[in-house]
Design a protein around this motif. Structure first.
Motif, PDB file in Angstrom:
ATOM      1  N   VAL A  85     -17.622 -10.177   4.076  1.00 31.24           N
ATOM      2  CA  VAL A  85     -16.380  -9.557   3.610  1.00 31.24           C
ATOM      3  C   VAL A  85     -15.759  -8.795   4.770  1.00 31.24           C
ATOM      4  O   VAL A  85     -16.445  -8.055   5.476  1.00 31.24           O
ATOM      5  CB  VAL A  85     -16.628  -8.556   2.456  1.00 31.24           C
ATOM      6  CG1 VAL A  85     -15.319  -7.891   2.035  1.00 31.24           C
ATOM      7  CG2 VAL A  85     -17.287  -9.221   1.275  1.00 31.24           C
ATOM      8  N   ARG A  86     -14.469  -8.979   4.963  1.00 32.95           N
ATOM      9  CA  ARG A  86     -13.722  -8.222   5.966  1.00 32.95           C
ATOM     10  C   ARG A  86     -12.349  -7.872   5.388  1.00 32.95           C
ATOM     11  O   ARG A  86     -11.801  -8.608   4.580  1.00 32.95           O
ATOM     12  CB  ARG A  86     -13.528  -9.033   7.261  1.00 32.95           C
ATOM     13  CG  ARG A  86     -14.805  -9.373   7.988  1.00 32.95           C
ATOM     14  CD  ARG A  86     -15.426  -8.143   8.640  1.00 32.95           C
ATOM     15  NE  ARG A  86     -16.631  -8.462   9.362  1.00 32.95           N
ATOM     16  CZ  ARG A  86     -17.865  -8.454   8.860  1.00 32.95           C
ATOM     17  NH1 ARG A  86     -18.048  -8.165   7.592  1.00 32.95           N
ATOM     18  NH2 ARG A  86     -18.911  -8.723   9.608  1.00 32.95           N
ATOM     19  N   PHE A  87     -11.818  -6.739   5.857  1.00 36.87           N
ATOM     20  CA  PHE A  87     -10.485  -6.285   5.466  1.00 36.87           C
ATOM     21  C   PHE A  87      -9.656  -6.152   6.744  1.00 36.87           C
ATOM     22  O   PHE A  87      -9.489  -5.059   7.280  1.00 36.87           O
ATOM     23  CB  PHE A  87     -10.570  -4.951   4.718  1.00 36.87           C
ATOM     24  CG  PHE A  87     -11.462  -4.997   3.500  1.00 36.87           C
ATOM     25  CD1 PHE A  87     -11.075  -5.694   2.367  1.00 36.87           C
ATOM     26  CD2 PHE A  87     -12.693  -4.363   3.504  1.00 36.87           C
ATOM     27  CE1 PHE A  87     -11.896  -5.742   1.249  1.00 36.87           C
ATOM     28  CE2 PHE A  87     -13.522  -4.406   2.398  1.00 36.87           C
ATOM     29  CZ  PHE A  87     -13.124  -5.102   1.264  1.00 36.87           C
ATOM     30  N   PRO A  88      -9.120  -7.269   7.272  1.00 31.82           N
ATOM     31  CA  PRO A  88      -8.465  -7.253   8.579  1.00 31.82           C
ATOM     32  C   PRO A  88      -7.115  -6.548   8.655  1.00 31.82           C
ATOM     33  O   PRO A  88      -6.658  -6.235   9.753  1.00 31.82           O
ATOM     34  CB  PRO A  88      -8.301  -8.729   8.941  1.00 31.82           C
ATOM     35  CG  PRO A  88      -8.659  -9.513   7.747  1.00 31.82           C
ATOM     36  CD  PRO A  88      -9.271  -8.608   6.737  1.00 31.82           C
ATOM     37  N   ALA A  89      -6.476  -6.300   7.521  1.00 29.01           N
ATOM     38  CA  ALA A  89      -5.158  -5.658   7.542  1.00 29.01           C
ATOM     39  C   ALA A  89      -4.995  -4.799   6.293  1.00 29.01           C
ATOM     40  O   ALA A  89      -5.568  -5.108   5.239  1.00 29.01           O
ATOM     41  CB  ALA A  89      -4.057  -6.722   7.598  1.00 29.01           C
ATOM     42  N   PRO A  90      -4.204  -3.722   6.380  1.00 31.00           N
ATOM     43  CA  PRO A  90      -3.974  -2.880   5.206  1.00 31.00           C
ATOM     44  C   PRO A  90      -3.138  -3.611   4.159  1.00 31.00           C
ATOM     45  O   PRO A  90      -2.348  -4.495   4.486  1.00 31.00           O
ATOM     46  CB  PRO A  90      -3.214  -1.680   5.772  1.00 31.00           C
ATOM     47  CG  PRO A  90      -2.547  -2.203   6.993  1.00 31.00           C
ATOM     48  CD  PRO A  90      -3.457  -3.261   7.552  1.00 31.00           C
ATOM     49  N   LEU A  91      -3.333  -3.224   2.915  1.00 30.00           N
ATOM     50  CA  LEU A  91      -2.554  -3.782   1.809  1.00 30.00           C
ATOM     51  C   LEU A  91      -1.745  -2.642   1.200  1.00 30.00           C
ATOM     52  O   LEU A  91      -2.257  -1.837   0.427  1.00 30.00           O
ATOM     53  CB  LEU A  91      -3.474  -4.434   0.775  1.00 30.00           C
ATOM     54  CG  LEU A  91      -2.783  -5.070  -0.415  1.00 30.00           C
ATOM     55  CD1 LEU A  91      -1.750  -6.110   0.025  1.00 30.00           C
ATOM     56  CD2 LEU A  91      -3.817  -5.695  -1.345  1.00 30.00           C
ATOM     57  N   ARG A  92      -0.474  -2.580   1.586  1.00 30.69           N
ATOM     58  CA  ARG A  92       0.407  -1.481   1.173  1.00 30.69           C
ATOM     59  C   ARG A  92       0.887  -1.654  -0.271  1.00 30.69           C
ATOM     60  O   ARG A  92       1.122  -2.770  -0.727  1.00 30.69           O
ATOM     61  CB  ARG A  92       1.609  -1.408   2.114  1.00 30.69           C
ATOM     62  CG  ARG A  92       1.260  -0.988   3.519  1.00 30.69           C
ATOM     63  CD  ARG A  92       2.449  -1.164   4.471  1.00 30.69           C
ATOM     64  NE  ARG A  92       2.052  -0.925   5.842  1.00 30.69           N
ATOM     65  CZ  ARG A  92       1.480  -1.851   6.631  1.00 30.69           C
ATOM     66  NH1 ARG A  92       1.265  -3.070   6.197  1.00 30.69           N
ATOM     67  NH2 ARG A  92       1.142  -1.539   7.869  1.00 30.69           N
ATOM     68  N   VAL A  93       1.084  -0.519  -0.923  1.00 24.52           N
ATOM     69  CA  VAL A  93       1.642  -0.519  -2.265  1.00 24.52           C
ATOM     70  C   VAL A  93       2.985  -1.239  -2.231  1.00 24.52           C
ATOM     71  O   VAL A  93       3.732  -1.148  -1.253  1.00 24.52           O
ATOM     72  CB  VAL A  93       1.764   0.925  -2.812  1.00 24.52           C
ATOM     73  CG1 VAL A  93       2.851   1.704  -2.099  1.00 24.52           C
ATOM     74  CG2 VAL A  93       1.992   0.932  -4.311  1.00 24.52           C
ATOM     75  N   GLY A  94       3.268  -2.020  -3.253  1.00 25.67           N
ATOM     76  CA  GLY A  94       4.510  -2.785  -3.326  1.00 25.67           C
ATOM     77  C   GLY A  94       4.406  -4.171  -2.724  1.00 25.67           C
ATOM     78  O   GLY A  94       5.291  -5.002  -2.941  1.00 25.67           O
ATOM     79  N   SER A  95       3.354  -4.432  -1.973  1.00 25.85           N
ATOM     80  CA  SER A  95       3.162  -5.760  -1.378  1.00 25.85           C
ATOM     81  C   SER A  95       2.809  -6.782  -2.449  1.00 25.85           C
ATOM     82  O   SER A  95       2.325  -6.444  -3.526  1.00 25.85           O
ATOM     83  CB  SER A  95       2.012  -5.728  -0.361  1.00 25.85           C
ATOM     84  OG  SER A  95       2.289  -4.866   0.706  1.00 25.85           O
ATOM     85  N   ALA A  96       3.029  -8.044  -2.111  1.00 25.31           N
ATOM     86  CA  ALA A  96       2.622  -9.140  -2.987  1.00 25.31           C
ATOM     87  C   ALA A  96       1.483  -9.892  -2.303  1.00 25.31           C
ATOM     88  O   ALA A  96       1.554 -10.171  -1.099  1.00 25.31           O
ATOM     89  CB  ALA A  96       3.787 -10.079  -3.251  1.00 25.31           C
ATOM     90  N   ILE A  97       0.431 -10.200  -3.085  1.00 23.73           N
ATOM     91  CA  ILE A  97      -0.717 -10.931  -2.545  1.00 23.73           C
ATOM     92  C   ILE A  97      -1.030 -12.130  -3.424  1.00 23.73           C
ATOM     93  O   ILE A  97      -0.680 -12.167  -4.606  1.00 23.73           O
ATOM     94  CB  ILE A  97      -1.985 -10.049  -2.442  1.00 23.73           C
ATOM     95  CG1 ILE A  97      -2.457  -9.571  -3.820  1.00 23.73           C
ATOM     96  CG2 ILE A  97      -1.775  -8.913  -1.475  1.00 23.73           C
ATOM     97  CD1 ILE A  97      -3.845  -8.974  -3.834  1.00 23.73           C
ATOM     98  N   ARG A  98      -1.668 -13.106  -2.805  1.00 22.02           N
ATOM     99  CA  ARG A  98      -2.269 -14.203  -3.555  1.00 22.02           C
ATOM    100  C   ARG A  98      -3.541 -14.612  -2.823  1.00 22.02           C
ATOM    101  O   ARG A  98      -3.701 -14.373  -1.625  1.00 22.02           O
ATOM    102  CB  ARG A  98      -1.325 -15.382  -3.738  1.00 22.02           C
ATOM    103  CG  ARG A  98      -0.963 -16.118  -2.480  1.00 22.02           C
ATOM    104  CD  ARG A  98      -0.061 -17.296  -2.800  1.00 22.02           C
ATOM    105  NE  ARG A  98       0.448 -17.895  -1.570  1.00 22.02           N
ATOM    106  CZ  ARG A  98       1.245 -18.938  -1.539  1.00 22.02           C
ATOM    107  NH1 ARG A  98       1.627 -19.507  -2.675  1.00 22.02           N
ATOM    108  NH2 ARG A  98       1.672 -19.422  -0.394  1.00 22.02           N
ATOM    109  N   MET A  99      -4.441 -15.238  -3.561  1.00 24.60           N
ATOM    110  CA  MET A  99      -5.736 -15.593  -3.013  1.00 24.60           C
ATOM    111  C   MET A  99      -5.850 -17.108  -2.861  1.00 24.60           C
ATOM    112  O   MET A  99      -5.642 -17.842  -3.818  1.00 24.60           O
ATOM    113  CB  MET A  99      -6.851 -15.081  -3.935  1.00 24.60           C
ATOM    114  CG  MET A  99      -8.247 -15.221  -3.366  1.00 24.60           C
ATOM    115  SD  MET A  99      -9.491 -14.612  -4.530  1.00 24.60           S
ATOM    116  CE  MET A  99      -9.603 -16.020  -5.649  1.00 24.60           C
TER     117      MET A  99
END
Length: 154
Positions: free
Chosen positions: A97-111
């Motif tokens: 598991v790695r978290f290479p970049a921050p995930l800011r509030v308001g962003s959209a993600i998909r897996m």
């Protein structure tokens, strides 16, 4: 998205090794979810829970906890695929598991989901490693990459 694809047992899983099998729907990162996760886990660090202070911080906004992002994995995986031919599905753990970049509030993600490995288990079972990559809309780097291990039993 037209719903999850259905893989047929061990042969269906084996056919997908080294293949991306799909991507989940887009999800918006919401402060309400971050705050609830913070309260439930006791991780109430200001970069997650204090929007005013976070505006002046390193990311310019609050950021979602990496483990909250990771915790979405099973639900998002089931949006992408299901596996028939087994009676029991168990989350067996994580290999990487790695978290290479921050995930800011308001962003959209998909897996995005790739079948990285499939091993046959004694007694009509299978161990599957799903390589997960969480894409952030408009960002070059994913916010999370992980190898999720599931075991399937007849």
């Amino acid at each position: 998205m037209g719903g999850p694809i259905t893989l047929q047992g061990l042969p269906g899983l084996q056919e997908q090794v080294d293949q991306e099998i799909g991507a989940s729907s887009w999800r918006t990162v919401e402060q309400e979810h971050i705050d609830l996760f913070a309260k439930l886990t006791g991780d109430e660090q200001w970069i997650h829970t204090d929007p005013e202070r976070a505006r002046g911080g390193p990311f310019g906004a609050t950021v979602q906890h990496g483990f909250l992002t990771l915790g979405l994995a099973t639900g998002l995986l089931w949006e992408v695929c299901t596996v028939d031919g087994f009676g029991v599905v168990l989350n067996y753990g994580l290999n990487r598991v790695r978290f290479p970049a921050p995930l800011r509030v308001g962003s959209a993600i998909r897996m995005h989901v790739r079948v990285a490995d499939v091993k046959e288990l004694a007694g009509d079972g299978a161990e599957v490693v799903y390589r997960l990559t969480y894409e952030v809309r408009g960002e070059a780097k994913p916010c999370c990459v992980a190898d999720l291990v599931f075991r399937y039993y007849a």
